[in-house]
Scaffold this motif. Structure first.
Motif, PDB file in Angstrom:
ATOM      1  N   TYR A   1       0.827  -1.207   0.000  1.00 34.25           N
ATOM      2  CA  TYR A   1       0.000   0.000   0.000  1.00 34.25           C
ATOM      3  C   TYR A   1       0.863   1.259   0.000  1.00 34.25           C
ATOM      4  N   LEU A   2       1.963   1.221   0.740  1.00 34.60           N
ATOM      5  CA  LEU A   2       2.837   2.389   0.824  1.00 34.60           C
ATOM      6  C   LEU A   2       3.476   2.677  -0.532  1.00 34.60           C
ATOM      7  N   ALA A   3       3.995   1.631  -1.177  1.00 35.23           N
ATOM      8  CA  ALA A   3       4.628   1.814  -2.484  1.00 35.23           C
ATOM      9  C   ALA A   3       3.624   2.334  -3.504  1.00 35.23           C
ATOM     10  N   GLU A   4       2.431   1.737  -3.529  1.00 37.96           N
ATOM     11  CA  GLU A   4       1.405   2.186  -4.478  1.00 37.96           C
ATOM     12  C   GLU A   4       0.955   3.608  -4.164  1.00 37.96           C
ATOM     13  N   ASN A   5       0.921   3.964  -2.881  1.00 41.40           N
ATOM     14  CA  ASN A   5       0.578   5.335  -2.493  1.00 41.40           C
ATOM     15  C   ASN A   5       1.594   6.319  -3.039  1.00 41.40           C
ATOM     16  N   PHE A   6       2.882   6.001  -2.865  1.00 41.49           N
ATOM     17  CA  PHE A   6       3.935   6.899  -3.352  1.00 41.49           C
ATOM     18  C   PHE A   6       3.826   7.094  -4.863  1.00 41.49           C
ATOM     19  N   VAL A   7       3.683   5.984  -5.590  1.00 41.14           N
ATOM     20  CA  VAL A   7       3.615   6.061  -7.051  1.00 41.14           C
ATOM     21  C   VAL A   7       2.380   6.853  -7.482  1.00 41.14           C
ATOM     22  N   ALA A   8       1.226   6.555  -6.879  1.00 40.20           N
ATOM     23  CA  ALA A   8       0.002   7.282  -7.217  1.00 40.20           C
ATOM     24  C   ALA A   8       0.117   8.758  -6.864  1.00 40.20           C
ATOM     25  N   PHE A   9       0.777   9.025  -5.748  1.00 43.20           N
ATOM     26  CA  PHE A   9       0.913  10.402  -5.278  1.00 43.20           C
ATOM     27  C   PHE A   9       1.651  11.250  -6.300  1.00 43.20           C
TER      28      PHE A   9
ATOM     29  N   VAL B   1      -8.422   3.521   2.194  1.00 44.16           N
ATOM     30  CA  VAL B   1      -9.610   2.804   2.655  1.00 44.16           C
ATOM     31  C   VAL B   1      -9.372   1.294   2.585  1.00 44.16           C
ATOM     32  N   ASP B   2      -8.813   0.830   1.453  1.00 44.28           N
ATOM     33  CA  ASP B   2      -8.584  -0.605   1.265  1.00 44.28           C
ATOM     34  C   ASP B   2      -7.618  -1.174   2.298  1.00 44.28           C
ATOM     35  N   SER B   3      -6.639  -0.363   2.708  1.00 47.91           N
ATOM     36  CA  SER B   3      -5.621  -0.842   3.660  1.00 47.91           C
ATOM     37  C   SER B   3      -6.149  -0.899   5.088  1.00 47.91           C
TER      38      SER B   3
ATOM     39  N   TRP C   1      -6.416   1.793   6.880  1.00 51.58           N
ATOM     40  CA  TRP C   1      -5.808   2.902   7.631  1.00 51.58           C
ATOM     41  C   TRP C   1      -6.862   3.933   8.014  1.00 51.58           C
ATOM     42  N   VAL C   2      -7.914   4.061   7.205  1.00 48.29           N
ATOM     43  CA  VAL C   2      -9.046   4.912   7.567  1.00 48.29           C
ATOM     44  C   VAL C   2     -10.299   4.024   7.577  1.00 48.29           C
ATOM     45  N   PRO C   3     -11.357   4.417   8.287  1.00 46.38           N
ATOM     46  CA  PRO C   3     -12.551   3.577   8.388  1.00 46.38           C
ATOM     47  C   PRO C   3     -13.146   3.244   7.023  1.00 46.38           C
ATOM     48  N   ALA C   4     -13.770   2.061   6.937  1.00 46.71           N
ATOM     49  CA  ALA C   4     -14.330   1.581   5.669  1.00 46.71           C
ATOM     50  C   ALA C   4     -15.458   2.473   5.160  1.00 46.71           C
ATOM     51  N   ASN C   5     -16.150   3.200   6.067  1.00 45.11           N
ATOM     52  CA  ASN C   5     -17.274   4.053   5.648  1.00 45.11           C
ATOM     53  C   ASN C   5     -16.816   5.452   5.227  1.00 45.11           C
ATOM     54  N   THR C   6     -15.506   5.664   5.112  1.00 43.42           N
ATOM     55  CA  THR C   6     -14.994   6.973   4.677  1.00 43.42           C
ATOM     56  C   THR C   6     -15.421   7.253   3.238  1.00 43.42           C
ATOM     57  N   SER C   7     -15.861   8.480   3.005  1.00 44.60           N
ATOM     58  CA  SER C   7     -16.234   8.888   1.649  1.00 44.60           C
ATOM     59  C   SER C   7     -14.970   9.082   0.816  1.00 44.60           C
ATOM     60  N   VAL C   8     -14.785   8.234  -0.179  1.00 48.58           N
ATOM     61  CA  VAL C   8     -13.594   8.314  -1.035  1.00 48.58           C
ATOM     62  C   VAL C   8     -13.565   9.643  -1.784  1.00 48.58           C
ATOM     63  N   ASP C   9     -14.741  10.125  -2.211  1.00 48.72           N
ATOM     64  CA  ASP C   9     -14.804  11.394  -2.951  1.00 48.72           C
ATOM     65  C   ASP C   9     -14.324  12.555  -2.073  1.00 48.72           C
ATOM     66  N   GLU C  10     -14.812  12.616  -0.835  1.00 47.37           N
ATOM     67  CA  GLU C  10     -14.403  13.699   0.068  1.00 47.37           C
ATOM     68  C   GLU C  10     -12.927  13.589   0.421  1.00 47.37           C
ATOM     69  N   PHE C  11     -12.485  12.358   0.644  1.00 48.58           N
ATOM     70  CA  PHE C  11     -11.079  12.136   0.998  1.00 48.58           C
ATOM     71  C   PHE C  11     -10.173  12.552  -0.163  1.00 48.58           C
ATOM     72  N   GLU C  12     -10.565  12.180  -1.386  1.00 50.75           N
ATOM     73  CA  GLU C  12      -9.778  12.558  -2.564  1.00 50.75           C
ATOM     74  C   GLU C  12      -9.678  14.078  -2.676  1.00 50.75           C
ATOM     75  N   PHE C  13     -10.811  14.770  -2.471  1.00 51.05           N
ATOM     76  CA  PHE C  13     -10.815  16.234  -2.570  1.00 51.05           C
ATOM     77  C   PHE C  13      -9.897  16.861  -1.522  1.00 51.05           C
ATOM     78  N   ALA C  14      -9.921  16.316  -0.296  1.00 47.01           N
ATOM     79  CA  ALA C  14      -9.073  16.848   0.781  1.00 47.01           C
ATOM     80  C   ALA C  14      -7.597  16.669   0.449  1.00 47.01           C
ATOM     81  N   ILE C  15      -7.227  15.502  -0.075  1.00 43.05           N
ATOM     82  CA  ILE C  15      -5.829  15.244  -0.445  1.00 43.05           C
ATOM     83  C   ILE C  15      -5.403  16.184  -1.566  1.00 43.05           C
ATOM     84  N   ARG C  16      -6.283  16.349  -2.558  1.00 44.21           N
ATOM     85  CA  ARG C  16      -5.969  17.231  -3.688  1.00 44.21           C
ATOM     86  C   ARG C  16      -5.758  18.671  -3.206  1.00 44.21           C
TER      87      ARG C  16
END
Length: 522
Positions: free
Chosen positions: A327-335, A348-350, A352-367
């Motif tokens: 997951y860490l390696a794929e995170n770095f490459v995707a990042f 979410v898949d790993s 590290w954050v709860p399974a009910n986390t909104s991927v759309d909101e999380f993506e926007f926050a990271i961006r």
């Protein structure tokens, strides 16, 4: 906990005005009364910034607090940049204890006969002195040759001092967590607990010896990356819980940049090799030196055009399991491909954050947090800071603290800082990306599948003769279970039918009684 020590710490904090870092309206009435009752303890350093006052207070409280401050300086995910930068200036310069006392501690550990038979030229003046231990040089007598070695010995009664100071730290951590505006986010209690575990591990030199032996073995596999790092040999036969005997190394401190330049060291290659060493430890070996600050890293400049690294003090190491690495390696490459959707989904898949986390909101926050970073040239991007920003964003989405990732983040910040100190133009991503992409391909390609099959062959070879019996037992058990379930279902249906009849009879009887009562009343 000594009341005298507690008073000394409180006095130091107040003399440096650390109480002023807590807003007055956040303090309860009894804290204000307590502060006013110590009216003679005033801030004597009003000309300095709060961050400078905090560092100076830590320095004046001694080695245990200094080491704690050094650890805090690496937690840039928790501290403001100004405070983290100030704490990074802390130096672990501690007055050495008596050399004769050190000699006696070593003799007590290994015995006078062993010491006199196998060691000579013990230097009573320490080569180096730190908060937990100090190092003396000597000569080890073996049947083949005489070898220059160093003997690391723990300070006497250091564990009592550490435990007492940690109790005080825990007390103040509770105050900070409750009354400081940012107290909950800073998680001071967890930070102190993390420090307690780390420093107590360092009090067992047998653990350090085992870590160093493992790290040395990892870099003797014959791959192209192995020559980049040298780990001194440990003489475990003469090592104990408070004494460690190891080969003496002769290197140049990584902070001595001017000396390295004068020798004509290839700084670009040295910096790139530092990055390779880090990623080799993390992704190939799953075992990394987690305390690679400048005092623990040296340069072998025997061949200036082909410089290598030397690592000592393996008291703190980190490990990653297979899933964390992937997951860490794929995170770095995707990042660095700016694929924030994948970064969010991987978290979410790993788990590290709860399974009910909104991927759309999380993506926007990271961006939102990371796009400004990537407007810079890659050579100016801090790889460690990217990781810090990623973890900070994830924490807003209830990411649980992952101890192994905290150690990884700390080590990456160290490595990046060292690399750019040696070669400011270091493009860490350009160095790391091929390594990470190759590793991901190796883990997911046909070669990886064949490797996993090969690794599991002994297990299947052992279990294969049992397969017919296991299949027969499974089918027999399934048939028996099916028969039992059928019988159980029939019993349930029969019971249900009886209950239904009882209910009907009860209703009819009740109706008859009511009808009879009505007729009698008329």
């Amino acid at each position: 906990m000594s009341s005298q020590r507690l008073y000394q710490i409180v006095k130091t904090f107040l003399n440096f005005g650390l109480d002023e870092m807590v807003p007055a309206d956040m303090l309860p009435w009894y804290a204000k009364v307590g502060r006013h009752s110590l009216f003679w303890l005033r801030n004597k350093h009003k000309d300095k910034t709060p961050e400078q006052r905090f560092r100076l207070a830590i320095e004046s409280l001694g080695p245990v607090f200094i080491k704690f401050g050094q650890m805090l300086s690496t937690r840039r995910d928790l501290l403001p940049p100004e405070l983290a930068n100030e704490l990074a200036l802390l130096q672990d310069k501690v007055t050495p204890f008596d050399g004769e006392q050190a000699r006696q501690l070593i003799i007590n550990a290994m015995g006078i006969d062993v010491f006199e038979k196998h060691f000579k030229d013990f230097d009573l003046i320490p080569l180096a002195s730190a908060s937990i231990a100090q190092v003396h040089t000597a000569t080890l007598l073996t049947t083949d040759k005489n070898e220059n070695i160093v003997i690391k010995v723990l300070r006497p009664n250091i564990s009592k001092t550490i435990l007492a100071d940690i109790k005080v730290m825990s007390l103040f951590a509770g105050v900070v967590a409750r009354w400081l505006p940012d107290g909950k986010r800073l998680r001071p209690k967890e930070v102190v607990e993390e420090y307690r575990k780390t420093i107590l591990d360092e009090l067992d030199l047998n653990r350090e010896a085992a870590n160093a032996i493992q790290l040395k073995r990892n870099f003797e596999q014959g791959s192209e990356y192995d020559k980049a790092l040298y780990v001194p040999e440990i003489h475990s036969a003469y090592s104990f819980e408070n004494v460690l005997v190891m080969e003496r190394i002769y290197g140049i401190g990584v902070g001595e940049v001017e000396t390295l330049n004068q020798l004509g060291v290839n700084m670009k290659l040295l910096a790139e090799r530092g990055v390779e060493v880090f990623f080799t430890q993390v992704f190939r070996d799953s075992f990394f030196h987690a305390d690679m600050h400048p005092g623990n890293v040296f340069v072998d400049a025997t061949s200036p055009e082909d410089p290598t690294w030397i690592a000592i003090d393996c008291g703190i190491v980190g490990t990653l399991n297979r899933e964390d690495k992937r997951y860490l390696a794929e995170n770095f490459v995707a990042f660095f491909n700016r694929d924030y959707r994948k970064v969010a989904q991987l978290h979410v898949d790993s788990g590290w954050v709860p399974a009910n986390t909104s991927v759309d909101e999380f993506e926007f926050a990271i961006r939102t947090v990371c796009e400004p970073i990537f407007n810079k040239p890659l050579s100016e991007i801090s790889f460690g800071q990217v990781l810090v920003n990623l973890f900070n964003t994830a924490r807003r989405f209830n990411m649980e603290v992952q101890p192994q990732l905290v150690l990884l983040q700390k080590t990456l910040l160290y490595i990046e800082g060292l690399g750019r100190q040696l070669y400011p133009q270091l493009d860490l991503w350009q160095t790391a990306k091929p390594f990470l992409e190759n590793w991901v391909k190796e883990q997911m390609g046909v070669k990886a599948v064949l490797s996993k099959i090969k690794a599991n062959l002994p297990f299947w070879n052992e279990k294969l003769p049992e397969m017919p019996d296991l299949i027969y037992d499974y089918l027999k058990t399934s048939r028996e279970n099916q028969h039992q379930q059928t019988q159980l279902m029939q019993t349930l249906l029969a019971n249900q039918s009886k209950n239904n009849h009882r209910i009907i009879y009860s209703i009819v009887a009740a109706a008859a009684i009511i009808a009879g009562a009505i007729l009698l009343s008329h």
